[in-house]
Structures are given as C-alpha cells and as structure tokens.
Design an enzyme around this catalytic site. Sequence first.
Site, PDB file in Angstrom:
ATOM      1  N   MET A 168      11.567  15.276  25.552  1.00  0.00           N
ATOM      2  CA  MET A 168      10.730  16.466  25.661  1.00  0.00           C
ATOM      3  C   MET A 168       9.496  16.172  26.516  1.00  0.00           C
ATOM      4  O   MET A 168       9.049  17.025  27.292  1.00  0.00           O
ATOM      5  CB  MET A 168      10.319  16.961  24.269  1.00  0.00           C
ATOM      6  CG  MET A 168       9.687  18.331  24.263  1.00  0.00           C
ATOM      7  SD  MET A 168      10.761  19.613  24.968  1.00  0.00           S
ATOM      8  CE  MET A 168      11.602  20.237  23.511  1.00  0.00           C
TER       9      MET A 168
ATOM     10  N   PHE B 223     -11.812  -4.954  -1.179  1.00  0.00           N
ATOM     11  CA  PHE B 223     -10.520  -5.222  -0.545  1.00  0.00           C
ATOM     12  C   PHE B 223      -9.575  -4.038  -0.764  1.00  0.00           C
ATOM     13  O   PHE B 223      -9.421  -3.553  -1.878  1.00  0.00           O
ATOM     14  CB  PHE B 223      -9.912  -6.503  -1.113  1.00  0.00           C
ATOM     15  CG  PHE B 223      -8.550  -6.807  -0.545  1.00  0.00           C
ATOM     16  CD1 PHE B 223      -8.418  -7.147   0.796  1.00  0.00           C
ATOM     17  CD2 PHE B 223      -7.416  -6.734  -1.326  1.00  0.00           C
ATOM     18  CE1 PHE B 223      -7.163  -7.406   1.334  1.00  0.00           C
ATOM     19  CE2 PHE B 223      -6.163  -6.991  -0.799  1.00  0.00           C
ATOM     20  CZ  PHE B 223      -6.037  -7.330   0.542  1.00  0.00           C
TER      21      PHE B 223
ATOM     22  N   LYS C  74      -8.015   1.706 -10.484  1.00  0.00           N
ATOM     23  CA  LYS C  74      -7.207   0.745 -11.234  1.00  0.00           C
ATOM     24  C   LYS C  74      -7.656   0.689 -12.689  1.00  0.00           C
ATOM     25  O   LYS C  74      -6.824   0.604 -13.603  1.00  0.00           O
ATOM     26  CB  LYS C  74      -7.323  -0.637 -10.584  1.00  0.00           C
ATOM     27  CG  LYS C  74      -6.324  -1.644 -11.119  1.00  0.00           C
ATOM     28  CD  LYS C  74      -6.333  -2.927 -10.303  1.00  0.00           C
ATOM     29  CE  LYS C  74      -5.213  -3.854 -10.740  1.00  0.00           C
ATOM     30  NZ  LYS C  74      -5.177  -5.080  -9.917  1.00  0.00           N
TER      31      LYS C  74
END
Lengths: 169, 584
Positions: free
Chosen positions: B490, B129, B179
């Site tokens: 533009m 995930f 992590k």
Amino acid sequence: MLRIFIAITDNEPGVLDRLASTFRRRGFNIHSLTVSPTLDPAVSRFTLVTDLDDKAARAAKSFLERLVNIHSVADVTGTTPLLRDTVLLRVAATGATQAGLFQIANLFQAEVLDVGADSMVLAGSGSPERIEAFMTALRPYGLLEMGRTGAVAMQRCAAAASLETAVSF
Amino acid sequence: MERPPQPPESASASASARAELPGAQIIWRCLEREGVDVVFGYPGGTILPTYDAMVDAKVRHVLARHEQGATHMADGYARASGRTGVVIATSGPGATNLVTGLATAMMDSVPLVAITGQVPSPLLGTDAFQEVDVTGVTIPITKHNYLVRDPRDIAPALREAFALARSGRPGPVLVDITKDAQTRAAVFDWEAAAPRRHLRHVPPPVPDDLLAKAAAMIQGSRRPLILAGHGITLSGAHRALAAFAEKAGIPVAATLLGLDAFPPGHPLFLGFMGMHGSPWTNLAIQEADLLIALGMRFDDRVTGDPATFAPHARKIHVEIDATEVGKNIPVDLALLGDLKDVLDRLEPRTPSLDTGAWLKDLDGMKALFDAPTWPRVRKGEGMSPVDVLKELQAQAPGAVMVSDVGQHQMWEAQVMRHQRPRTLITSGGLGTMGFALPAAIGAKIACPDAEVWAVAGDGGIQMNSQELMTLTQEGLKIGIAVLNNFNLGMVRQWQTHFYGDRRSASTLTISPDFPMLARAYGLRGALARTPGEAAAAIREARAADASTLIEFQVDPEASVYPLIPPGARIQDMIHEPPSQEAPC
C-alpha cells in the site's frame, strides 16, 4: 469567542488530566480553569473558559460528557452567567504614586495586601470585565507581576436550578 | 485517594461473615464471576502475585510471546465472540506494549479489559524499576482507566471496568493494580462492588416523535441508501437491519467493519463503500437523496472530501455515541441510542417504499462499471493476489477472516463474501499492521469449531510473527495466508500514485523464508507461486491437522482499485494505474 463551561465531576485523582487531555488532543487551548469541591465533597466543580467556535464548542462539550468521571457539562456562555475572578497585582509604587494607587484600590474595592519600598501588591475581585478595568487603571503606574485565578461561574437564579442537583451518582 | 490499610467500619459487619482474600485472588474471583473463561497475557515482576494466584483459578491463560500479541488476541477473541476480551501484563514495558492493542480496540469499539501490574504503592512516582505511568499513557486510548492501590478497590474497579467496556459504545478499559494491592488482603464483597457509573452516559431510549420524524423522512425519499457500520454487529442488529431494509426496500452499503453485517448475496446489498469501495457503491452515495447511517462514523476513508460527500442527501444518523453526531458530516436527524432498539422500533413505522426505479438506476451503475469484473488488478507478472483470495473464497466460504492492514486487507474486503456477523475481523480505524495473526488466534479460541484464516502481507506478518509459537503451544489450527508481493504494497501504491513512483523504503528486498519460519515454530509451511499451487496449498491446509502458513508469491506491482485519493471527491476515484504502468 470565549466559552464558559461548568463541569460537575467526581472528586478523584485524574479527572483534571482527562478533562485537559480532551482539550489538548484537539488543539483547544484552555484560557482559564478553576476547580474545587462542591457542597458534596465527593463531587468537584470546574469552571473552564476557552476560546472556541460553535462547532468546536459543541464537540468539546460532547467529548467531556463522554468521560466516565463527569456527571454533567453545561455551556453557560449564552446565559449571562455570574462570574467572579480574583487578581493579585504587583505595581510599581514610589512615595509620590502611593496615594493614587490607594485611591484606585478604594474605587475598585480592592485590597492593599503589601507595601514595599518601590512596589505594592493589590488584590482585586469581581467580574472579568471589572478586573480588566482595574488593571487598565493601574497600568500607567507600571504593572510588575500578575497572578489571576480565572473565572468561577454560576448561572443566574432565573436561568437554571443548581447544577449540583443533577448529580445522581 | 489513599486509604488506611484497615477495613472500613461500614464493611465490618459483612467482613465478619467473609474471610479476607489477597488482592490477587480477588482479581481471579472477579474474572470468574464476570464469566471470563480465557485471558491472554504475559507475566512479569509486578504481576507475579496475580500469576501465582492464577494456579488455583478456573480461567484458561494463553501465554503470548509479546504483550502486543496478547492484546490483539484478546481483541480478536472479543470481536469473534461478542464477549469482553481480557489481557494481563506486568508494569513498565509490559504495560507499554499494550498501547497499540488498546488503541486498536479503542478505534474499533472493542470491549477489552486490560489488567496491568504496577510497582508497589510506596514506590509510585519514584521511577522504580519497570515503573511507567500507564494510566497517564493510556488516557486517550481507553474508555477509562484505574490506578488501584488498595485491595478493597480491586473488585469495584474490575466490575466497573467490565461494565464500562461493554456498555454504550464498547471499548477498552485498563486497571493498573499495584503489587502491594495484589498481596494485601481485603474482604471480597461482589455485591457491594456493583458498578453504577457505566450508566451515566448511556442515552435513554429514542423518543417516539423522533422515530416518527425519521419515518417521515424515509417516506419522502426516492433514492434512500443505508450505510451500515460496525455498530450493527456491536448491537446485534443484523436481523433488525435486514428486516428494516427489506420492508422499506432500501439498498445497503457497508463500511469495512460493516461488511459482515448484511448478507453479501442479498439483492439489496450494494457492497463496500469508501476509498477502495466499489465504484457503483460510492456513486450511489453521491446520487442518494437520503442516507440512513447506522452505527458508522463518517470516517475520512468513507467520505473523502466531506464538503462534497453525498451532496443531494438528507442524513439520518443512528448512533450510540453522541460525540459522533455532526463530528465529520452534518446530519439532519440524529437518533441517539442502541441501534437494535432503534431499528426494532423504526421498522414498524417505516413505509414500504417503491424504490424500483432507484434500484434499477443502481443496476445501471453496476452495468456501467461492469461489476463482475471487479475487483480489478493488472494482468502482470506473477500470480494475482485477487485470484488467491477468490480461491480461498471458493474453498472456505464460511470462514472467519482475520485480515491485517494494507493492500491485502482491501482485496479481502472486496473479494470475500462474509456471510455472518463476526466473520470479518480487521483493524479498521487504527490500521494496525501485525494485527491479523494474534487476532486470528483469539478468534479461533473464541470459536474453536470455526474455520479461521489470517490474511496478511509480507510486511505485517513480520510485525507479530512471534505469535506463531502461541499457535503451536495452544494446539490451534488456523490457516495463515501471507500474500508476499515483496513490497509494503500500500505504501508502494501511494508512492506510485502520489509521489511520482519514487520508491522510498517500501521494497522488502529480503524477508525470511516464510514456510521455513512456520516450520521452525512447529507449523506446516507451504509455498505457492501459481494458481494451481495456490489451490492445492489451500486444500492441503484445510485438510491438515495443524496450522499452515502459506506464502503466496504474488505480483509485486499489483495495486488496489478503485482508489479515492485521500481528501478527494468521490467522483475523483482512480480506476487504473498511472499511464507508465500496464493497464488493468
């Protein structure tokens, strides 16, 4: 023309990706690539063969030299470097043609690695030109499969000192 | 390389004297030691340990509303301050949202360090995930990046990242930290983590003989011209540039990102070059016999057709990045090195040239084009966007201007007079719409005492308008000028000139009520449809305590001139609209 670069790099994950990406994003194709650790296992050596004109070759060298993982890059194309390449070839072989194949293998100092009912596997090593000649000799017998390492290059003793001695950190 | 979780033998001696820290705390210790006072970011699952440790850190965190906004804030902070910007995001979508910001910083050589969380190392490569291979994604748009899976590698990676970001040609560096590397503990050894590899590709000082060669080329020149780029600001060389130009008597043209590198009122300043540069500046390039390119890269927006660019000029290129030399334009002499060092050493060797005749020629070119009448836009329906910017210039002459991308960006470059380095902040190379608002927030945080204006179009402001909330949250006061021409101007202009005026997806038929949108985010909102309303709105915005967004409704059909068509010769520049439009 075919260009031969030798790159001395850190031996760590992602170096190959960065190097290849430098070529890919400019549409430069890599003809062959070999990589292995050097005498210092923390350092790798790439031999990279590619087909580039002068301007593209200068740019490629310069972009490679900008990569943090790369210690040095040498374009050794013009220095008639020493080159070695290895090829594995599966060749069609019947009882009638085996003897001729053994003769060719002998002539090119190639190894016969395996003999089957209808084919043989030969290993040849040498300069890219010698391998081309080896394959030309075998082609009439019927080449069935080829695996090739790509060239490993080293500069001649007279041309340069060891590229590895340039590694400082 | 995977390492066992125990400390290595070599570290054990120092380890006994130092406590171990979780990787997340090591991150903050490193940022503190690097002198980082503010980071821009957005939390999420895999970076949570670092956000938890942030509670005890002495670093200000600015919570953006989108990771892209956070990256542009860090970019604006870096450009305004000269320091390294830091952005923090989580893995997966958090990390991919950094991509545009990193590419923007890469193109414009802005020192950034991006820290991203990554899924725990056992899950790497499992499509976990919010897992994305962000180091793979960002290889082409960072100077370097790291995947850190071991807390002992955090300090070395971060120290090297900061060193790389600001060394040589600056740029963004990304450090992706799993992590578990944030939660596991390691000894924090700042000294042992000292970086070295950033020095690998920094060129040695330019040899004296090359400087002498450059001086000789200058001596032999009758029509020399300096092309000043972003490198002037990046190497802090604006004073060295002024000293060099004044001593030699050489006029100075500037790229978009070099416009704040030389005093705009200086008699040697020739102005903006390139696709929308002044006609006389571009013609000076074509007439010059020597170009001294300083920290610029001969971008296609500068050169037009490279084969016909500056045909009479020999070229000296002073540049720190060897890849730029000869990349777009062949040069006669390359001085590879730090621009300030080169200019400081070149100036005493440089002769004082008698460039009087050349400067007179240039004055003649200005007169030929009636310079004071530029920039020109048609006198059409609605307010002139150029007049709005002239009013802003008159009221806020010393402001830090942060422009977005498109017509307004070019008008800003043409009209505003950027007095000091780091007072023009814009996405020059990548041309990133949505840059101005978040970059202005970063610039204001870097320079709290400066007046900061974001200038954007009705298209670009909607690309990161969520960051209006960040302004209010941080209690910052800036001005936001939205030049609303009801078009992607533009794009519309190119369709007019190059696609037979077939308008395809370039009309913004409906936009939010911009002043009301500003008020919804807690800002002041104002609407100006006439020059009088514009002047009053700017005055009130400057006097107010809070940030103000002013919507200036301007002529929808105004175009930027001159215009050198892409890839065309400089002398093919277009000065006015195609005949079906009203003339200038």
